[in-house]
Scaffold this motif. Structure first.
Motif, PDB file in Angstrom:
ATOM      1  N   THR A  92      57.362  98.055  26.537  1.00 40.59           N
ATOM      2  CA  THR A  92      56.181  97.916  25.660  1.00 40.59           C
ATOM      3  C   THR A  92      56.357  98.814  24.433  1.00 40.59           C
ATOM      4  OG1 THR A  92      54.984  99.549  27.011  1.00 40.59           O
ATOM      5  CG2 THR A  92      54.524  97.243  27.453  1.00 40.59           C
ATOM      6  N   ARG A 140      62.749  93.518  19.749  1.00 42.68           N
ATOM      7  CA  ARG A 140      63.322  94.112  20.950  1.00 42.68           C
ATOM      8  C   ARG A 140      64.857  94.142  20.867  1.00 42.68           C
ATOM      9  NH1 ARG A 140      59.488  93.911  25.722  1.00 42.68           N
ATOM     10  NH2 ARG A 140      57.469  93.666  24.732  1.00 42.68           N
ATOM     11  N   SER A 150      53.003  92.990  25.307  1.00 43.86           N
ATOM     12  CA  SER A 150      53.595  93.322  24.013  1.00 43.86           C
ATOM     13  C   SER A 150      52.453  93.541  23.042  1.00 43.86           C
ATOM     14  CB  SER A 150      54.476  92.152  23.558  1.00 43.86           C
ATOM     15  OG  SER A 150      54.668  92.192  22.159  1.00 43.86           O
ATOM     16  N   ASP A 207      56.321  93.044  17.125  1.00 43.08           N
ATOM     17  CA  ASP A 207      56.824  92.306  18.284  1.00 43.08           C
ATOM     18  C   ASP A 207      55.981  91.068  18.596  1.00 43.08           C
ATOM     19  OD1 ASP A 207      58.890  92.346  20.318  1.00 43.08           O
ATOM     20  OD2 ASP A 207      57.303  92.690  21.782  1.00 43.08           O
TER      21      ASP A 207
END
Lengths: 264, 264, 264
Positions: free
Chosen positions: A66, A102, B44, B49
């Motif tokens: 996260t 990511r 997320s 993201d």
């Protein structure tokens, strides 16, 4: 086999401090599994805090499950500290391949720091290794090529140990390629098994070399999963049993149950 | 009844990705309950993201249980992405009515985005609907008026599905009003049942229309709670049993145990 | 003894709202343990939110286990609100002594706010009290001097109640020094027992004076731990049993099992 089983005892004996910067979904599981294997977890992510915490740690575990800009800043500060102090770093590139943010963050850590271990599922590691793969959220999809070769090549390229988790876990340091067949499907039916695996790889890497440490860690966690599955009625009761089995795991049981294949 | 039970199978078959931006108290429970019902959770929240993650998701679940400015920024980015892609949004306005910050944030999302489902306790939904109510922290207090009418009116006003959780859950899309009597008091004795309900409403909404999806979701969760309560010795042992029961819930058991009332 | 046992009932009767700003590792355990003892947890950390939430709370619990600048800002806003409203504040200085950032943050709260209770392990409290001690991550190391004297002196200096958790918990308000011998080693084998203890000290302090409240809280939690250990097979199964035992704890059992020593 003795040498892997021995690491289990080493962790319990030395009780390394495992500094973790991780996601808020499975952090409690990571802390508890770290304790079950005899190490001490400490979670610290503020740049002001990590610079001092890393100095007393035996390993740094970074998990981008996260991630956000604040967390990355803390991870960078901690990784810089680890680099300076020569403390090994374990990276879990959760969701690499699912989003560019990511993937790029994982690549940044791989390129800027001397990562000792990178552990992910087949989709995540394949993505980082430049092999065509799909990642859906935090789950692996299809991949191209042989994961054993992907692991070996990527490990060689980065001079690190690569762990690909799956039905058979693959561990490679660029030369050796080892498979671990311990584990049960139920481990994939709870949130957090992958994150716990990274924490345990960290704890084991803190007391020995990363390659042997990760082989032992994945084996130990797999055996604990097998034990837990014997009594679990579902994913809910599996989790407490998983921790119980990890805490109770002995060297003897490890030797009896380990399914480690040295491929080359 | 068959059509609700069928949704249970649909979720397991299609395994939708449930993108959740939620509180740090119950996030692990939400992830695990999402998996138990056959969907895949991904958490997320970074604006960098979410813009990509939302594109591969089947639904977006927003839960303001531990909101702050950074998280709201991520929620706005994700909601904008969901809006653009036509992905349904589920909002859990945790604590609306307890503080202006929570009430105003919930209102902002209701007003700026095409929310498909808003799910809260009686106090939270009544607050949003402009009905006099008290909310104490994250718990519902007294409310004015008939929750069935509040749900129907608010659903009609916003063109969404409203779920009011309680001893009898109320679900309305502005036309129909349906009650679900499944569930046990023990579900209120653990932290996270409401949050898990929102996650499950999300998973079910990802594969069918929100009204039917939420009726099926609240029923399924309630039946799992009933099953778990049969063996639980307290709130601690209830939780693992709750996950076990959810994962084991079959269409047949759903049909046998569902207590769904079509009020109008 | 009756007066401590009575507090157990008082908490269940009054159901105080326990406003917690805590770490992301054990927050779920804190919420659940708060509920098990009959209080209501609410987690809120945004400066915009805490100013209103604190007004309806019975106590504020601050835990710096995963502190950062944003969280400290929220803690300061909440503590200012608590001070204005005369609401007691419980501080858990997690990791004080391990890093300067943690030590200084804990000292700042001790110096700037009327802290009612500070609860930590021997290393953390000794560090704050200026006694030579080692803290490794979040675990206590060796300490100098007699913890009873350290607790009494520090409590007197700050006009607060000091709780030092350990095999024997020490509670002092600067005049009295009381020891609590309830508890089992297994409580130290899971992550979160210390944090849960702070939450429960908070819940009890919300309904009575801090000294008596903390004695009762540490005793109650210790007895729950003893009960849970009777059936637990390891740290995994201990946790659900711990919650079950806490929720089931009666005044009668408290009276029968409490091991409280008034030292002076």
């Amino acid at each position: 086999m003795q040498r892997y089983a021995h690491i289990l005892d080493l962790v319990r004996e030395r009780n390394p401090l495992v500094h973790q910067i991780t996601n808020y979904v499975t952090v409690n599981d990571c802390a508890n599994m770290t304790i079950c294997f005899g190490a001490s977890p400490v979670m610290s992510h503020a740049p002001e805090d990590v610079v001092d915490m890393i100095k007393i740690a035996g390993v740094l575990v970074l998990n981008i499950g996260t991630l956000d800009e604040n967390q990355i800043e803390g991870m960078l500060a901690a990784a810089n500290g680890a680099k300076k102090c020569g403390i090994p770093i374990v990276l879990d590139p959760v969701g690499a391949g699912a989003t560019p943010y990511r993937t790029q963050t994982a690549e940044r850590f791989m390129n800027e720091f001397p990562i000792s271990v990178v552990k992910g599922n087949a989709g995540e590691i394949s993505t980082l290794a430049g092999v065509s793969a799909t990642v859906r959220g935090v789950d692996s999809g299809s991949i191209s090529g042989d994961p054993k070769e992907t692991a070996r090549r990527y490990a060689k390229e980065y001079g690190c140990t690569v762990v690909i988790s799956g039905a058979e876990d693959i561990v490679s340091d660029g030369k050796r390629v080892v498979g671990v067949l311990n584990g049960v499907p139920m481990m994939g039916k709870i949130s957090g098994t992958g994150c716990m695996a990274s924490a345990v790889c960290g704890a084991f890497t803190a007391v020995t070399d990363p390659m042997d440490g990760c082989i032992a860690a994945m084996t130990a966690l797999g055996i604990a999963g097998e034990e837990a599955a014997k009594t679990a009625k579902g994913p809910g009761s599996f989790k407490p049993a998983f921790f119980d089995a990890a805490a109770a795991l002995t060297k003897e049981q490890f030797l009896k149950s380990a399914k480690i294949t040295e491929y080359s």
